[in-house]
Design a protein around this motif. Structure first.
Motif, PDB file in Angstrom:
ATOM      1  N   ALA A   9      -9.904  -6.294 -41.234  1.00 48.17           N
ATOM      2  CA  ALA A   9      -9.371  -6.558 -39.899  1.00 48.17           C
ATOM      3  C   ALA A   9      -7.888  -6.199 -39.833  1.00 48.17           C
ATOM      4  CB  ALA A   9      -9.569  -8.023 -39.522  1.00 48.17           C
ATOM      5  N   PRO A  10      -7.472  -5.440 -38.812  1.00 47.02           N
ATOM      6  CA  PRO A  10      -6.067  -5.021 -38.708  1.00 47.02           C
ATOM      7  C   PRO A  10      -5.082  -6.184 -38.630  1.00 47.02           C
ATOM      8  CG  PRO A  10      -7.440  -3.762 -37.202  1.00 47.02           C
ATOM      9  CD  PRO A  10      -8.301  -4.851 -37.760  1.00 47.02           C
ATOM     10  N   GLY A  11      -5.543  -7.323 -38.100  1.00 48.06           N
ATOM     11  CA  GLY A  11      -4.660  -8.476 -37.967  1.00 48.06           C
ATOM     12  C   GLY A  11      -4.399  -9.223 -39.256  1.00 48.06           C
ATOM     13  N   ALA A  12      -4.991  -8.769 -40.364  1.00 50.99           N
ATOM     14  CA  ALA A  12      -4.739  -9.356 -41.684  1.00 50.99           C
ATOM     15  C   ALA A  12      -4.939 -10.868 -41.697  1.00 50.99           C
ATOM     16  CB  ALA A  12      -3.332  -8.993 -42.164  1.00 50.99           C
ATOM     17  N   GLY A  13      -6.019 -11.318 -41.044  1.00 49.60           N
ATOM     18  CA  GLY A  13      -6.330 -12.739 -41.038  1.00 49.60           C
ATOM     19  C   GLY A  13      -5.741 -13.515 -39.886  1.00 49.60           C
ATOM     20  N   TRP A  14      -5.024 -12.840 -38.975  1.00 48.37           N
ATOM     21  CA  TRP A  14      -4.515 -13.473 -37.756  1.00 48.37           C
ATOM     22  C   TRP A  14      -5.329 -12.964 -36.574  1.00 48.37           C
ATOM     23  CZ3 TRP A  14      -0.744 -17.215 -37.753  1.00 48.37           C
ATOM     24  CH2 TRP A  14      -0.068 -17.396 -38.961  1.00 48.37           C
ATOM     25  N   TYR A  15      -5.524 -13.834 -35.592  1.00 46.93           N
ATOM     26  CA  TYR A  15      -6.371 -13.456 -34.461  1.00 46.93           C
ATOM     27  C   TYR A  15      -5.698 -13.792 -33.138  1.00 46.93           C
ATOM     28  CZ  TYR A  15     -10.324 -12.948 -31.337  1.00 46.93           C
ATOM     29  OH  TYR A  15     -11.137 -12.542 -30.311  1.00 46.93           O
ATOM     30  N   TRP A  16      -5.890 -12.887 -32.173  1.00 48.55           N
ATOM     31  CA  TRP A  16      -5.444 -13.100 -30.796  1.00 48.55           C
ATOM     32  C   TRP A  16      -6.308 -12.235 -29.895  1.00 48.55           C
ATOM     33  CZ3 TRP A  16      -2.678 -10.479 -34.522  1.00 48.55           C
ATOM     34  CH2 TRP A  16      -2.477  -9.109 -34.329  1.00 48.55           C
ATOM     35  N   THR A  17      -6.310 -12.520 -28.610  1.00 49.76           N
ATOM     36  CA  THR A  17      -7.019 -11.675 -27.653  1.00 49.76           C
ATOM     37  C   THR A  17      -5.997 -10.829 -26.890  1.00 49.76           C
ATOM     38  OG1 THR A  17      -6.963 -13.204 -25.772  1.00 49.76           O
ATOM     39  CG2 THR A  17      -8.739 -13.500 -27.389  1.00 49.76           C
ATOM     40  N   ALA A  18      -6.501  -9.873 -26.112  1.00 50.46           N
ATOM     41  CA  ALA A  18      -5.610  -8.970 -25.378  1.00 50.46           C
ATOM     42  C   ALA A  18      -4.701  -9.717 -24.414  1.00 50.46           C
ATOM     43  CB  ALA A  18      -6.433  -7.924 -24.629  1.00 50.46           C
ATOM     44  N   SER A  19      -5.148 -10.874 -23.935  1.00 47.43           N
ATOM     45  CA  SER A  19      -4.341 -11.617 -22.962  1.00 47.43           C
ATOM     46  C   SER A  19      -3.096 -12.227 -23.584  1.00 47.43           C
ATOM     47  CB  SER A  19      -5.178 -12.708 -22.292  1.00 47.43           C
ATOM     48  OG  SER A  19      -5.617 -13.669 -23.243  1.00 47.43           O
ATOM     49  N   ALA A  20      -2.975 -12.185 -24.907  1.00 42.92           N
ATOM     50  CA  ALA A  20      -1.753 -12.685 -25.559  1.00 42.92           C
ATOM     51  C   ALA A  20      -0.543 -11.850 -25.181  1.00 42.92           C
ATOM     52  CB  ALA A  20      -1.931 -12.686 -27.076  1.00 42.92           C
ATOM     53  N   ALA A  21      -0.789 -10.593 -24.789  1.00 39.53           N
ATOM     54  CA  ALA A  21       0.323  -9.689 -24.486  1.00 39.53           C
ATOM     55  C   ALA A  21       0.659  -9.638 -23.003  1.00 39.53           C
ATOM     56  CB  ALA A  21      -0.015  -8.282 -24.974  1.00 39.53           C
ATOM     57  N   HIS A  22       0.042 -10.498 -22.180  1.00 39.27           N
ATOM     58  CA  HIS A  22       0.355 -10.490 -20.749  1.00 39.27           C
ATOM     59  C   HIS A  22       1.859 -10.713 -20.570  1.00 39.27           C
ATOM     60  CE1 HIS A  22       0.462 -11.695 -16.520  1.00 39.27           C
ATOM     61  NE2 HIS A  22      -0.732 -11.125 -16.402  1.00 39.27           N
ATOM     62  N   PRO A  23       2.506  -9.922 -19.737  1.00 36.05           N
ATOM     63  CA  PRO A  23       3.972  -9.978 -19.671  1.00 36.05           C
ATOM     64  C   PRO A  23       4.550 -11.271 -19.115  1.00 36.05           C
ATOM     65  CG  PRO A  23       3.095  -8.540 -17.954  1.00 36.05           C
ATOM     66  CD  PRO A  23       1.956  -8.867 -18.856  1.00 36.05           C
ATOM     67  N   SER A  24       3.762 -12.017 -18.306  1.00 34.74           N
ATOM     68  CA  SER A  24       4.334 -13.217 -17.699  1.00 34.74           C
ATOM     69  C   SER A  24       3.528 -14.482 -17.946  1.00 34.74           C
ATOM     70  CB  SER A  24       4.469 -13.023 -16.178  1.00 34.74           C
ATOM     71  OG  SER A  24       3.198 -12.815 -15.579  1.00 34.74           O
ATOM     72  N   LEU A  25       2.233 -14.364 -18.290  1.00 36.63           N
ATOM     73  CA  LEU A  25       1.403 -15.552 -18.459  1.00 36.63           C
ATOM     74  C   LEU A  25       0.356 -15.331 -19.549  1.00 36.63           C
ATOM     75  CD1 LEU A  25       1.203 -18.387 -17.117  1.00 36.63           C
ATOM     76  CD2 LEU A  25      -0.685 -17.480 -15.753  1.00 36.63           C
ATOM     77  N   PRO A  26       0.767 -15.312 -20.818  1.00 39.17           N
ATOM     78  CA  PRO A  26      -0.212 -15.155 -21.900  1.00 39.17           C
ATOM     79  C   PRO A  26      -1.246 -16.286 -21.879  1.00 39.17           C
ATOM     80  CG  PRO A  26       2.027 -14.892 -22.707  1.00 39.17           C
ATOM     81  CD  PRO A  26       2.142 -15.432 -21.311  1.00 39.17           C
TER      82      PRO A  26
END
Length: 378
Positions: free
Chosen positions: A302-319
């Motif tokens: 896994a590219p995250g090397a054991g860390w996980y998040w969804t695409a909405s983590a990068a929302h510019p104003s409301l992750p």
């Protein structure tokens, strides 16, 4: 009619169920696991595992998408993620992981900064070509806000399955100032202009699912990737327990099948599946396939090397996702998906467990297993 519960004078709510509220009921027969098929077909594309990956950079790189394809599933690359924005995606991912190890909140801020860079069509095309070079079906996810902008590039790059996914998506959107110059996406018109299957979501209720099916979508995603990392319920207060959401969407699929005289729309469960038992319950509640993310983040590739998040983590104003550490439970994706399992926790050999659940209850394929009996614990 769903059960209504009074929550105060003049106000009632519908009772809903999570997977932990349910158990699968054995039938009068069993069969050998070797006589069970977990194959799933979306349009012209057949997959030996009923699996799509949740489109997050934490799990899906071109290499892991190709590996998931080799194992029998469908890897979905985020067309708005880091692979499409940065030439050295592995390097910037390493920076995110390094920040997460000391301050997860700072890592979210870094994701926001990195996603402020524009999508570069050449980088996106290159990433998709790497997936194709690995012999896998090419699938990519776009948000409703950027679907019209990015789809021409995706089509030119040979995308075979398009996923239009937001936290919550509808077929009817009332425009506002944040919709951009082109206005809100007309999903029906958008899908009608494409020659490839489109999977859209997420939804959580009968009415919205029916509306999405009427747009011509080949599949409807139920849920928003609920996991230890997601915070949609905390940020927006929105959510429907997955077991009920799936049953409601499956009912919409059945009624739409009757309405159209035979057009079948696939139901994809996204989130709230912590173990292989939950995966089996998702199929039992009506899903044709599952979208997994957090479970795959536990694999060493896994590219995250054991860390996980969804695409909405990068929302510019409301992750609506944080960055969460996922314990490494398996040496590779193959062990997570097809085993052999090295523990009895239900976190490895996920689809071997599904096959065994189907065999123990006497069903030979996924469509049959959707008819298995269910019991409520309370």
């Amino acid at each position: 009619m769903r059960e209504q519960v009074e929550i105060g004078r003049g106000r009632s709510a519908q009772r809903s169920y999570v997977f932990d509220d349910l158990d699968i009921v054995p039938s009068r027969r069993t069969r050998s696991s070797s006589a069970v098929s977990t194959a799933w077909q979306l349009d012209a594309y057949r997959f030996e595992l009923p699996l799509l990956t949740h489109p997050t950079d934490a799990v899906v790189s071109p290499a892991t998408a190709a590996e998931v394809g080799r194992l029998g599933g469908l890897g979905v690359l985020n067309a708005e993620g880091l692979w499409a924005r940065h030439a050295e995606a592995e390097k910037v991912l390493a920076e995110v992981v390094g920040r997460a190890a000391t301050d997860p909140a700072d890592a979210v801020a870094e994701l926001q900064r990195l996603h402020a860079a524009p999508v570069q069509p050449a980088l996106l095309t290159e990433a998709l070509e790497r997936i194709r070079g690995g012999g896998a079906t090419v699938a990519a996810r776009v948000s409703p806000q950027h679907a019209r902008e990015l789809t021409p590039t995706l089509l030119a790059a040979g995308v075979e399955v398009l996923v239009v996914q937001g936290t919550i998506i509808s077929a009817e959107h009332v425009g506002g100032e944040d919709d951009g110059a082109e206005g809100p996406l007309d999903l029906e018109d958008f899908i009608d202009g494409l020659d490839i299957p489109v999977v859209a979501g997420g939804v959580a209720d009968y009415r919205t699912a029916m509306h999405l099916m009427r747009t011509g979508a080949a599949g409807v995603i139920v849920g928003y990737g609920q996991s230890a990392a997601t915070s949609t319920d905390a940020v927006l207060g929105i959510g429907v327990p997955m077991a009920t959401a799936l049953v409601e969407t499956a009912a919409a699929r059945r009624d739409y099948l009757d309405e159209t005289g035979g057009r079948y729309v696939h139901v994809v469960a996204d989130g709230a599946m912590g173990t292989s038992g939950d995966l089996a319950k998702a199929i039992a509640c009506g899903a044709d396939a599952v979208m997994l993310g957090e479970q795959l983040a536990a694999a060493e590739e896994a590219p995250g090397a054991g860390w996980y998040w969804t695409a909405s983590a990068a929302h510019p104003s409301l992750p609506r996702s944080g960055i969460t550490r996922v314990p490494t439970v398996a040496p590779d994706l193959a062990t997570v998906l097809t085993g052999p399992a090295r523990s009895g926790a239900g976190t490895m050999n996920l689809f071997g467990a599904l096959r065994r659940a189907m065999a123990k209850t006497g069903y030979s394929d996924l469509k049959e297993f959707q008819r298995v009996g269910l019991s409520v614990r309370r």
